[in-house]
Design a protein around this motif. Sequence first.
Motif: not given
Length: 310
Positions: A21-34, A39-40, A45-51
């Motif tokens: 729990a102490a370790w988890l509390a130290r973790q900070i979001r630094r960039r966006s997966y979304a 987005d990439a 999706r125009t040429q590939w199936d995304v599942v």
Amino acid sequence: MTTIPYPIGTPGQPWGAAERAAWLARQIRRRSYATEVLDAIERLRTQWDVVEYGRLDYASDHYPLLAIRSRDWRDDLPCALVTGGVHGYETSGVHGALRFVERHAADYAGRINLLVAPCVSPWAYERIHRWNALAIDPNRSFRADSPAPESAALMRLVAPLREDVLVHIDLHETTDSDESEFRPALAARDGKPYEPGEIPDGFYLVGDSDNPQPAFQQAVIAAVAKVTHVAPADRDGRIIGSPVVAPGVINYPVKSLGLCAGVTQAPYTTTTEVYPDSPRATPEQCNAAQAAAVCAAITFALAQRAQPVA
């Protein structure tokens, strides 16, 4: 050498719930997966199936797990599996996989089915970390009853295809933070002494000691050497403590260690290791090296499959 104790836990004692729990509390979001990954993928999706092959739910954080799949999938063709971001902090694994799909994957249309999971560990991607939110390494968790939901989800995705995968290339990095953070954290978590190691300067591959395929590994090394430099062996003829079996190649027992590269029965498998902290490599080179490795791996496997049986 005197080392500073890791700031969480008691030396010699494995972590319990309080330390995690102490370790988890130290973790900070630094960039966006979304923004950086989803987005990439959306643009493809125009040429590939995304599942969507699963979802991660860590407290208030929720992540769809997405894979990119050939739209013209044919059951009579073999499959190439490309995985990235099993360790979320290994940036070029994610963006190298996306780069391959964006720039090169169409070259293989009608020759092989492609399945690409570019970011297996999105929680860790956002926090630039090796572990998931449970302080578990997904790349030691590809086994039955996996404790890592990221690994379990990928195994479910791949399970129907395990016998059809011809080549699997898993995209990773070795970074300076392996020594400054992740290996000390691992030693502390497990109640073991931390033993400093040496970070190799350059690209290398980890093959499967139970199925090494040296010609395959060297074909990938040769292609990547045109993009970035290959790591030399250290003074003991090793890379990260393992004997160098050929230029830029070491081997691990990937299945027994629960590594992602052992998730199928593919005859051709490898794990890439790019070194993004090298003064001789740029982020562009790292992404390009990953994409070049994927292309070389698939091209070699297809060429071997096309050879007549003696």
